[in-house]
Every structure is written in structure tokens, then in C-alpha cells.
Write a protein that holds these residues in place. Structure first.
Motif, PDB file in Angstrom:
ATOM      1  N   ILE A  65       0.790  -1.096  -0.202  1.00 38.02           N
ATOM      2  CA  ILE A  65       0.019  -0.006   0.004  1.00 38.02           C
ATOM      3  C   ILE A  65       0.858   1.100   0.116  1.00 38.02           C
ATOM      4  CG2 ILE A  65      -1.687   1.546   1.377  1.00 38.02           C
ATOM      5  CD1 ILE A  65      -3.032  -1.282   0.464  1.00 38.02           C
ATOM      6  N   ARG A  88       2.775  -6.151   3.757  1.00 37.16           N
ATOM      7  CA  ARG A  88       2.916  -7.409   3.799  1.00 37.16           C
ATOM      8  C   ARG A  88       2.931  -8.053   2.578  1.00 37.16           C
ATOM      9  NH1 ARG A  88      -0.067  -6.540   8.252  1.00 37.16           N
ATOM     10  NH2 ARG A  88       0.008  -4.575   7.760  1.00 37.16           N
ATOM     11  N   GLY A 110       7.014   0.685  -1.622  1.00 42.06           N
ATOM     12  CA  GLY A 110       7.360   1.957  -1.356  1.00 42.06           C
ATOM     13  C   GLY A 110       8.499   1.761  -0.150  1.00 42.06           C
ATOM     14  N   ASP A 111       9.123   2.723   0.360  1.00 42.21           N
ATOM     15  CA  ASP A 111      10.020   2.753   1.358  1.00 42.21           C
ATOM     16  C   ASP A 111       9.491   2.544   2.735  1.00 42.21           C
ATOM     17  OD1 ASP A 111       9.381   5.324   0.760  1.00 42.21           O
ATOM     18  OD2 ASP A 111      11.132   6.322   1.265  1.00 42.21           O
ATOM     19  N   GLY A 112       8.271   3.139   2.834  1.00 46.15           N
ATOM     20  CA  GLY A 112       7.386   3.053   3.888  1.00 46.15           C
ATOM     21  C   GLY A 112       6.860   1.644   3.927  1.00 46.15           C
ATOM     22  N   ASN A 139      11.325   6.967  -2.201  1.00 44.60           N
ATOM     23  CA  ASN A 139      11.362   8.685  -2.228  1.00 44.60           C
ATOM     24  C   ASN A 139      11.842   9.291  -0.777  1.00 44.60           C
ATOM     25  OD1 ASN A 139       9.181   7.871  -0.806  1.00 44.60           O
ATOM     26  ND2 ASN A 139       7.686   8.461  -2.561  1.00 44.60           N
ATOM     27  N   TYR A 142       6.975   9.501   3.195  1.00 42.49           N
ATOM     28  CA  TYR A 142       5.484   8.511   2.870  1.00 42.49           C
ATOM     29  C   TYR A 142       4.664   9.677   1.959  1.00 42.49           C
ATOM     30  CZ  TYR A 142       5.787   5.482   6.899  1.00 42.49           C
ATOM     31  OH  TYR A 142       6.355   4.451   7.777  1.00 42.49           O
ATOM     32  N   GLY A 143       4.474   8.914   0.720  1.00 40.26           N
ATOM     33  CA  GLY A 143       3.673  10.096  -0.205  1.00 40.26           C
ATOM     34  C   GLY A 143       2.124   9.807  -0.167  1.00 40.26           C
ATOM     35  N   LEU A 144       1.671   8.603   0.038  1.00 43.54           N
ATOM     36  CA  LEU A 144       0.226   8.722  -0.103  1.00 43.54           C
ATOM     37  C   LEU A 144      -0.453   9.290   1.433  1.00 43.54           C
ATOM     38  CD1 LEU A 144      -2.036   7.328  -1.697  1.00 43.54           C
ATOM     39  CD2 LEU A 144      -1.874   5.332  -0.204  1.00 43.54           C
TER      40      LEU A 144
HETATM   41  C1  LIG Z   1      -1.860  -0.949   8.710  1.00 45.32           C
HETATM   42  C2  LIG Z   1      -1.687   0.563   7.717  1.00 45.32           C
HETATM   43  N1  LIG Z   1      -1.276   1.360   8.542  1.00 45.32           N
HETATM   44  C3  LIG Z   1      -0.950   2.462   7.932  1.00 45.32           C
HETATM   45  C4  LIG Z   1      -1.658   2.678   6.854  1.00 45.32           C
HETATM   46  C5  LIG Z   1      -1.406   4.189   6.030  1.00 45.32           C
HETATM   47  N2  LIG Z   1      -0.563   4.081   4.669  1.00 45.32           N
HETATM   48  C6  LIG Z   1      -0.854   4.053   3.721  1.00 45.32           C
HETATM   49  S1  LIG Z   1       0.263   4.376   2.452  1.00 45.32           S
HETATM   50  C7  LIG Z   1       1.409   4.528   3.840  1.00 45.32           C
HETATM   51  C8  LIG Z   1       2.728   5.046   3.499  1.00 45.32           C
HETATM   52  C9  LIG Z   1       3.185   4.742   2.176  1.00 45.32           C
HETATM   53  O1  LIG Z   1       4.577   5.055   2.019  1.00 45.32           O
HETATM   54  P1  LIG Z   1       5.536   4.513   0.949  1.00 45.32           P
HETATM   55  O2  LIG Z   1       5.587   3.279   1.052  1.00 45.32           O
HETATM   56  O3  LIG Z   1       6.739   4.962   1.152  1.00 45.32           O
HETATM   57  O4  LIG Z   1       4.794   4.869  -0.463  1.00 45.32           O
HETATM   58  P2  LIG Z   1       4.752   6.028  -1.191  1.00 45.32           P
HETATM   59  O5  LIG Z   1       3.204   6.657  -1.014  1.00 45.32           O
HETATM   60  O6  LIG Z   1       5.809   7.326  -0.477  1.00 45.32           O
HETATM   61  O7  LIG Z   1       5.234   5.764  -2.677  1.00 45.32           O
HETATM   62  C10 LIG Z   1       1.092   4.449   5.084  1.00 45.32           C
HETATM   63  C11 LIG Z   1       1.368   4.862   6.282  1.00 45.32           C
HETATM   64  C12 LIG Z   1      -2.167   1.595   5.939  1.00 45.32           C
HETATM   65  N3  LIG Z   1      -2.713   1.701   4.534  1.00 45.32           N
HETATM   66  N4  LIG Z   1      -2.181   0.524   6.620  1.00 45.32           N
END
Ligand SMILES: Cc1ncc(C[n+]2csc(CCOP(=O)(O)OP(=O)(O)O)c2C)c(N)n1
Ligand code: SF4
Lengths: 350, 607
Positions: A65, A88, A110-112, A139, A142-144
Motif C-alpha cells: 500500500i 505485507r 514503497g520505502d514506507g 522517495n 510517505y507519499g500517500l
Molecule cells: C496498517 C496500515 N497502516 C497505515 C496505513 C496508511 N498508509 C498508507 S500508505 C502509507 C505510507 C506509504 O509510504 P511509502 O511506502 O513510502 O509509499 P509512497 O506513498 O511514498 O510511494 C501509510 C502509512 C495503511 N494503509 N495500513
């Protein structure tokens, strides 16, 4: 939102061996911010898959996600995809791969997604040597969820809101190297000339292939304080090894002057050619790769290119000695031992 | 002299964890079964690997009342110094204590209303065996030999059991039989054998087997065609996977290539375990995982994904006492709410409640058909008592006519003949849509699976109408599920009655005895056993047709009762709870007491 692309194909578009144009490898129109690095990655994947002449339905797109994890929508419309839960994706890909080892698993995270919530699963999928291509669109933010610091953010950098990253960053390439990944590369999403051949090579590699792709977030991490902005990355990038991917049938290794190229035979029989710009760079030295990444980092540079490859790696299914037929195709008469065997089993409990 | 009791007693073995008593105790129970007499065994063990007290309760009852019996035991074999005092107190008046008198017992411990039968077990072992491990192990075999003499168990039955047990390890047969004889001989020479409790051969077992529920689940998964397993160890579910793995090693290796027709991964945690199972289900393999309470909590997010993304997957939940880490080695039925609504949002999961090892087998195998048919997670709600204890059970049954129901999966040919494919189109009106598996067709049927809202064609959509339509279809699918699920089992009493008992899972073991006892007290009852959630119409009918309905549960909060009230819109006053949540299997006495107490109270209220 998602938009359908026009089905119109220009006749002059180049066709690959399967008679498909790159349009056949595209996905839906992206809804990411205009200029997002992730879109460049999608485009590189489309080119790589087209050039490799892989049948799209033999690829499965996996993701977690995040903005990056949305990207698989935007390439390979004729492939199945699975946007799982945050962090996951590795386990779901493991299960999918267990069920069918005869497809290619192209994963985007993503890096998050990979370095925070999913760090455990990331580590374990690496050590299991799952046969997959694992790309992180990195990046540093956290983008989203709109700009929070990520675990890959460099210590001391500020996010757009001015919050400073107090803690050490996690370098997913050194982690992957340390955990035994058999293919590790780092690229910049804006450098297609480097990215496309690396993706092609990763897709031909058997075993776990990891590509960390610096992919600037134009909305939340493209400011002057960022070390993941387009400008910063372009100024600080150094290339460790330039790769070129040569399909086996066009093998021309003999014509190349010795000393400049190193050819590596991949599992599918194709050859990957490493152009060693740095005379010392050795893509078969895992320890050296870790040190190189660190040394460049200390100089404020980002080392890109193919950092390490072990062409002799063995995949999960080889280690597990799974049958040739993919497990989702094995028929009931083979899976079910039948009534007579059960009668014997019952007797054992009397 | 008190009366002689035939085939009706409880023997408690008090041992020390890790001393290898389990197989000797099991041999005792099995010998009774082989003499044609109904018997059950419960292993009560600590959450500790070695050294702490463990008990193994064997109930012998020719009326087939095989639930845990309330109160004290008739015979206690006390082999653990740590629990010795408690074990002595656990013998019922007129009962027997068998103990090792290699050292003399302090006078203070003696009770004059029970029989003390001392056997110098350690001294015998010291004299007869050289090897220290043998000296330890054969202590257990010696008391079994003595019990055989005391209770009149046929010695040949024991000898055959030893031979069967050590098939392939022939060297062990003679010393085991020798140890049995040592105990047997000592009892005959020193005591007045047989004692007032006796075993007499009967023919009451029929085709039944003695086995634990986790073996049933493991074999059910094997027969149900499971090939992909992700798991993480947790008591009491671990043996499901370990047994599945060992049966696979025997029965799932391709004879020509020597390769495996299955893949098992011990995951890094439960998040990954269910993730793997979901990945396998997404890709068209029959996949499962097994866990217990804490694992279920971790799996919740993924279960919501599988529900919403409509992925077939099987989860075997072998419940233990919660909340949190609770009592890891004690039993409960307390994950009903957590599983029925596992995950955030409007999520509902299909649950199955087996009550015997045979049903663990049947429902586990069926779960894979249901998962494929309904494209949703199926949760098997077993528990520690069922999963880890040996039960007398009907044999496992499979007929070669049974064919896997792979549900609505489109083949390449079907896709070719289709004008338009949409993953979430309810073509048949039953809420179940057609799915395609990756790799099937070069340019038809690919779609994106996701946990986010989408339209009928699997395209991401936040349009209210699309979301509502999808959620309503999922409700429709849940309704459809009822047609495929096993119905509740209803058993009317001989007399018309307005009292009904509702129960599920392992409570079965105590229910017939409870009904018998209530009948004797002039309270005839009808019974209904729930086998599945969502609930079939017969469940509401049963409740409506009885003035007083008791829901018997092994949890504190009456979770099944709440689920019945919520899901069937039952007036809460129609359902009373009988609750047992001490970590031990519910007894018939507890059920009878519960019914009586509430009836008395209601009578008083009326007065
Ligand atoms: C269990 C859970 N916790 C929190 C979130 C909220 N959430 C969605 S995307 C995200 C971070 C995404 O960051 P990254 O993986 O770096 O991707 P980017 O958007 O930067 O490409 C979070 C914390 C979620 N969807 N599910
Ligand atoms: S927020 Fe950042 S990462 Fe997300 S789409 Fe926009 S630019 Fe890309």
C-alpha cells in the motif's frame, strides 16, 4: 479514480517477437501526481517487458500500500495484480509463488511499505530467496499519507513540514546484500537508460532480485532540504556498474574487447553484460558491494547500478524440491490419497 | 466392603512434564478401548516444557459419557512429588492412590478413607534396568502393568499394544513387556487383585478410533487437496501443521521424481503466515494456515483483505484461553466474536465448529471446497481440548466419489467464449462472481485484486453506488453461504419439552450426560448443536419453538449468545447463558447446575 486508455494502436509501433507493441504492456492511465518518479518506473517496466517479449499473462504484479504500490495499475493491463496490505506484500507473493512457480512475480513497494511496517517481511523474503523481482520506489518519504518522514530518510534531512529526521536511515540495498539477495541494484527512476536494462536483467535472474529505485516525490520531497529531490539525486549520483542486457540469441561477447565488459550468464540462458566504468568494480563481491554503498553514502553520493549478482543462486522451489507442475495445477487424483489409504490410517488409531 | 464398579471410573495420572509418561498413559487408555469399552483421555499440561506437574485423566464409561467428569478421581497414580498432596486429596472416598513407595510416605499425608497402594517403582527400575533413561521411562510402564492387575485388564491386550506401538523398533518390545510384567506381578503378589473397580470386556466401540482433533484437521487438509501452507508455531495449533507435514512426507511425494506436491513455509510471524495462505489462494492453490488466539489477532487485517478481495483461504483456529496470552495450554471457545467479525469495517467470516476428530477431518476437507465455492476465508473453530486430546471418534471418512468443488473459476475456453468478463459481476444472482487465475489467458480475464473499493469490473472506484452495490452483494453471498454450510443438528428428546440447550464444538462431549442427568431430575431437554456461521434458518426456528433456551459456552461473555442475538434478531430474554471458562473442558455437572440454577431463579422471580 482510474481512466481507461484508448485502445488505438499506431501501425508503425515496433513489435516484439510476440508481435506485441509496447502499448500491449501498458496499464491504466496513472493517477499519481504529474512528475512522480513512480510513473517513470512504470514506463521503464513497460519497456523492459516489451523488449523481453514476455507474455503479459505470465507476469503477476504484486504490491503493498502506498503511492508506489498503486503503480502496478499503470503497467501490464493483461497481467493479474494484487494490491495487498501495507507492508505485507512479500508474504502474499511468497504464497502466490508457492502456488505457481511458473509465473514471474514483479513486485512494487514503497520505502514506507518495505522499510517500516514491512521490514520484517522484506528481510524474510530476501533470506528465502523467493524467485521474484522486488522493486522499492524509494522517495524517502510517505507519499500517500502526505509527507511523513520514512525510515529511509537520511539522518538530518527535513521533510516538507520542517520535521527533521533524527535517526539513522535504513539502506535497503545493504540489508538485501547482507541477507543474501542474489541480485541487488540501485537505480534512479529518471535514468531510463540504466533502469530498463536492470529491470530486464532482474526479470531474467532466478532467485531474489532487488532493485532500490530512487524515485522522487514531487509533491512532498522535492524541496531544497531533501536528499531525494530530482536536483539532489542528479547532482550526487555515481554509477558503479553499467549494465546492458543481451538476449542469448544475440550473444556477441567475442567481439567485445577484453577487459571492458563482464558477461554474466543468467538462469534463463540470457547474458547480462556489465560495463565496468570503475575498473575495480566487481559485481560478484557481496562484501565489497556493502562497503562501496557505505563509502559513497559517506561522501554524500548515491551509488547506482548493479551492485551484486550471484548467477548461481537457487530459488525457493529448488531448495524445497517442489514438483515441476505448479501446485495450483496438480489434480485431485494426485493430491488425495483416497479411501483405501484412509482406511489404513484409521486402523493405526485403534 | 463397598460395591464393585464395572467400567465406570476415572483414573488420574499425575506426572512430571518431560518424563515420557504420555505414551504409557495412552497405552492404558487404548487397552480399555481395545477391550471394547468407551474411554476418553484428557491431557492437562502446564505452559512449561519440563519439570512442572501434568495430569492425564482417563474416563472409562460404558454409557458413552466421555466428557470430563466433575469432582474427584477414583484412582490416582501419583508420580509427582510437587503435586503429591493435591493428588492425594483428589482421590474420592473409597478410591485408590497408587504411588512409588521406594521412599516411605510421611504419616501426615495418610488419609484413612482411601486405599494407599505403594509400589517400589524406583527401586524396581534401579534393580532391573541399567540405562538411566530406561530407569525413568519404565517407571511409567510399571504402573500400567500394575493397573492391569488391579483393574483386571487383559494382559494380552497390553502386549499386543506394545507390539503395535513399536512396530519397526522391535528392540523396544521385549523390555516394555518386561516392565509391564514387573508391575503386573508386583500387584498380584502384594494386593488383593482385582480391586473394587474393574474392567470387563464389552463390544461397545464399533468402528471408532482414538485420535486427537489436530490430526483430523491435518488429514482433512491433506484429503481436501491443500498444497500451500504458511504457518507460525503456537500452542495448541502447532501439531496441525506438523502432522500435515509428516503425512505429506508419506503421501505427497511424487513417486517418479521424488519431488513434493506441496509447499510449507514456517513464516516469520502470523502476519506472514496468513499472507502466504492468501497469496496461495489468490493464485488458485488450496491454501491454509493454523493458529490460536494471539495469531488470530495478528491475522485480522489480512482476513479483512481476503473477505473484501474475495480470496479463498482456510484458517484453522485451535482456540485456547484468552485474552492476550491468557492460559496458553488451557481450553476455551472464546474467539467467536473475534473470528465472526474478524477485521475492521463490515466484515463477516464463515465459521465451522467441529466436535470430534472425525468432524475435524470432514469440516477441514470441506472448508477447502467452501473457500473455493464462496471465495472467502473459512475458519475452523476447534479448540485445545478437541485439538490436542485423544478422543473416541467415528473413523475418518472419505469416499473416492467425492470430487473437489473448485467453484466459479473460468478456464481459457470459457473466457474465449465470453463477450465480457467482469470480476465482480453477479452473473448468477447468488453474490458469488467468476474468478480467473493468473496465467490462464493471454488477453482476457486479467484484473487487479485489491482491498480497496472497486466497481463490478474490478476497477478502483470510490463511487458510493459502486461501493454499496459491492457491499450488498457480499451480504448476498453470505446468505448464499448458508446453502453450502452444514445445518445445525437438532435432537428432540423423547418427551415434548419447552427447554432447549444450544451448544457447539467440544461441549458435545458433556451434553448427552447432562441431558441424561436432567431427564432423571424431571427436566427433559431438546438439543441443538450449531455447526456453522452464518446461521441457517433452523436455528431461529429452534429458539422460537422453545420457551427456555440455554446457550452453553466455554467463554466468559456468552459470545455465541451475542452472535445469535445480533444475527438472528432474537430477543435477548429468549436466551440464557451457561458459561464455563476456567480453562478446563465443561462438565455435565456444570451444565446441569447451570440449567437448574437459572430455572430456580426464574421460578423465584415468578413467585
Ligand atoms: C496498517 C496500515 N497502516 C497505515 C496505513 C496508511 N498508509 C498508507 S500508505 C502509507 C505510507 C506509504 O509510504 P511509502 O511506502 O513510502 O509509499 P509512497 O506513498 O511514498 O510511494 C501509510 C502509512 C495503511 N494503509 N495500513
Ligand atoms: S505524493 Fe509523491 S509519491 Fe505520491 S504520487 Fe504524488 S509525487 Fe508520487
Amino acid at each position: 479514480m482510474s481512466f481507461a486508455k484508448s485502445k488505438f494502436h499506431h501501425k508503425a509501433l515496433p513489435k516484439n517477437e510476440l508481435g506485441l507493441t509496447y502499448r500491449d504492456y501498458e496499464g491504466a492511465i496513472s493517477t499519481l501526481c504529474a512528475g512522480c518518479g513512480h510513473d517513470s518506473i512504470s514506463s521503464a517496466i513497460v519497456h523492459a517487458c516489451h523488449e523481453l517479449s514476455i507474455e503479459p499473462h505470465h507476469i503477476v504484479k504484486m504490491s503493498g500500500i502506498g503511492c508506489s504500490s498503486k503503480a502496478p495499475n499503470y503497467f501490464l493491463n493483461n497481467s493479474h495484480g494484487f494490491n495487498t496490505v501495507h507492508g505485507r506484500m512479500p508474504s502474499v507473493t511468497t504464497g502466490a509463488n508457492m502456488a505457481n512457480k511458473n509465473l514471474k512475480y514483479l513486485a512494487m513497494s514503497g520505502d514506507g511499505d518495505s522499510a517500516s511496517i514491512g521490514l520484517g517481511q522484506f528481510a524474510h523474503v530476501v533470506r528465502r530467496q523467493l524467485d521474484m523481482v522486488y522493486m522499492v520506489a524509494n522517495n524517502g518519504v510517505y507519499g500517500l499519507t502526505k509527507g511523513q518522514l520514512a525510515a529511509t530518510s537520511d539522518k538530518g534531512v527535513k521533510n516538507k513540514a520542517g520535521e527533521i529526521s533524527l535517526f539513522n536511515d535504513i539502506d535497503l540495498c545493504t540489508m538485501a546484500l547482507q541477507l543474501g539477495a542474489s541480485f541487488v541494484a540501485r537505480c534512479f527512476s529518471g535514468d531510463k537508460a540504466q533502469l530498463v536494462p536492470i529491470i530486464k536483467a532482474a526479470m531474467s535472474h532466478k532467485g531474489f532480485a532487488f532493485i532500490d529505485i530512487i524515485s522522487p516525490c514531487v509533491t512532498f520531497n522535492n524541496h531544497p532540504d531533501s536528499t531525494r529531490s530530482y536536483d539532489y539525486v542528479q547532482d550526487h549520483i555515481t554509477t558503479g556498474a553499467i549494465t546492458d542486457y543481451v538476449p542469448i540469441k544475440e550473444e556477441i561477447t567475442k567481439e567485445i574487447p577484453a577487459g571492458r565488459f563482464e558477461d554474466i550468464c543468467l538462469h534463463d540462458g540470457s547474458i547480462m553484460r556489465i560495463n565496468k566504468l570503475d575498473a575495480d568494480y566487481d559485481t560478484s563481491n557481496r562484501m565489497k558491494a556493502i562497503i562501496d554503498v557505505e563509502e559513497h553514502k559517506q561522501r554524500g553520493e548515491i551509488l547506482t547500478g548493479l551492485l551484486y549478482v550471484d548467477p548461481t543462486s537457487r530459488s525457493f522451489h529448488e531448495l524445497n524440491e517442489t514438483t515441476e507442475t505448479s501446485l495450483n495445477q496438480v489434480k485431485q487424483d494426485i493430491l488425495c490419497p483416497g479411501q483405501r489409504v484412509l482406511a489404513n490410517i484409521n486402523d493405526g488409531f485403534r | 466392603m463397598s460395591e464393585i464398579k464395572i467400567n465406570d471410573l476415572v483414573v488420574k495420572f499425575a506426572n512430571t512434564n518431560g518424563t515420557g509418561s504420555a505414551s504409557a498413559n495412552n497405552m492404558f487408555a487404548k487397552a480399555i478401548m481395545r477391550m471394547g469399552i468407551p474411554v476418553s483421555a484428557k491431557n492437562i499440561f502446564p505452559s512449561n516444557i519440563q519439570g512442572a506437574p501434568t495430569w492425564y485423566d482417563v474416563r472409562i464409561n460404558e454409557q458413552n459419557f466421555l466428557g470430563r467428569r466433575a469432582g474427584k478421581s477414583d484412582i490416582v497414580v501419583a508420580m509427582n512429588a510437587q503435586s503429591f498432596v493435591a493428588d492425594i486429596n483428589n482421590v474420592c472416598d473409597g478410591g485408590y492412590l497408587i504411588y512409588d513407595n521406594s521412599k516411605q510416605l510421611p504419616e501426615t499425608l495418610l488419609r484413612d478413607n482411601i486405599h494407599f497402594l505403594g509400589i517400589p517403582i524406583s527401586s524396581i527400575c534401579l534393580k532391573e534396568f541399567q540405562n538411566p533413561r530406561q530407569r525413568q521411562l519404565f517407571k511409567n510402564v510399571i504402573y500400567v502393568g500394575a493397573l492391569a492387575a488391579l483393574l483386571n485388564i487383559e494382559f494380552d491386550v497390553l502386549k499386543t499394544l506394545v507390539r503395535d506401538q513399536f512396530k519397526g523398533k522391535e528392540k523396544l518390545i521385549a523390555p516394555n513387556i518386561f516392565a509391564l510384567e514387573l508391575g503386573h506381578q508386583y500387584a498380584i503378589n502384594h494386593f488383593d487383585c482385582p480391586i473394587n473397580y474393574r474392567i470387563e470386556r464389552r463390544d461397545l466401540i464399533g468402528s471408532r478410533i482414538m485420535v486427537d482433533g489436530n490430526t483430523g484437521c491435518a488429514l482433512g487438509a491433506l484429503y481436501g487437496g491443500a498444497t500451500v501452507v504458511g504457518w507460525y508455531p503456537i500452542t495448541p495449533s502447532t501439531s496441525v501443521i506438523e502432522k500435515f507435514a509428516s503425512y505429506c512426507q508419506r503421501l505427497r511425494i511424487d513417486p517418479a521424481s521424488g519431488k513434493k506436491n506441496y509447499a510449507i513455509v514456517q513464516a516469520e510471524d502470523e502476519l506472514a503466515a496468513i499472507g502466504m495462505a492468501i497469496g496461495g489462494g489468490f493464485n488458485g492453490a488450496r491454501s491454509f494456515t493454523a493458529t490460536s488466539g494471539p495469531g488470530v489477532s495478528l491475522m485480522a487485517e489480512f482476513l479483512g483483505l481476503a473477505y473484501f478481495a474475495e480470496i479463498p483461504v482456510v484458517l484453522m483456529n485451535i482456540q485456547r484461553a484468552g485474552p492476550s496470552t491468557g492460559m496458553p495450554t488451557r481450553t476455551q471457545q472464546s474467539d467467536i466474536t473475534a473470528c465472526a467479525y474478524a477485521s475492521h469495517g463490515d466484515t463477516k467470516q464463515v465459521l465451522l465448529f467441529p466436535d470430534s476428530p472425525a468432524e475435524c477431518f470432514e469440516l477441514s476437507a470441506m472448508a477447502f471446497d467452501l473457500a473455493d465455492r464462496l471465495q472467502t476465508p473459512i475458519i475452523i473453530m476447534s479448540d485445545l481440548d478437541l485439538g490436542m486430546n485423544d478422543h473416541l471418534s467415528p473413523p475418518f471418512q472419505w469416499t473416492d466419489k467425492q470430487k473437489y468443488d473448485l467453484g466459479k473459476v473460468l478456464s481459457i475456453r470459457e473466457l474465449d467464449n465470453m463477450k465480457q468478463y467482469g470480476r465482480y459481476r453477479d452473473v448468477d444472482g447468488d453474490g458469488i462472481c467468476y474468478r480467473t487465475i493468473a496465467g490462464t489467458h493471454p488477453n482476457k480475464g486479467a484484473f487487479f485484486t485489491r482491498g480497496t473499493s472497486r466497481n463490478q469490473d474490478a476497477v478502483y472506484s470510490e463511487k458510493s453506488a459502486d461501493y454499496v452495490e459491492n457491499m450488498e452483494r457480499l451480504t448476498r453471498k453470505f446468505e448464499t453461504a448458508k446453502h453450502y454450510l452444514p445445518k445445525a443438528e437438532i435432537s428432540k428428546g423423547l418427551q415434548n419439552t419447552k427447554v432447549g440447550l444450544v451448544y457447539y464444538g467440544t461441549t458435545s462431549q458433556a451434553i448427552n450426560e447432562a441431558r441424561f442427568m436432567l431427564q432423571q431430575q424431571g427436566i427433559p431437554v431438546d438439543l441443538m448443536r450449531i455447526l456453522a456461521f452464518p446461521f441457517g434458518d433452523e436455528i431461529k426456528d429452534f429458539v422460537d419453538h422453545h420457551e427456555q433456551v440455554f446457550v452453553i459456552e466455554q467463554n466468559r461473555d456468552g459470545q455465541m449468545r451475542s452472535l445469535l442475538i445480533t444475527e438472528l434478531e432474537i430477543n435477548p430474554s429468549q436466551l440464557d447463558s451457561i458459561l464455563n471458562f476456567d480453562g478446563l473442558a465443561v462438565t455435565a455437572d456444570a451444565i446441569v447446575d447451570g440449567v437448574q440454577a437459572q430455572m430456580d431463579q426464574q421460578q423465584q422471580e415468578v413467585i
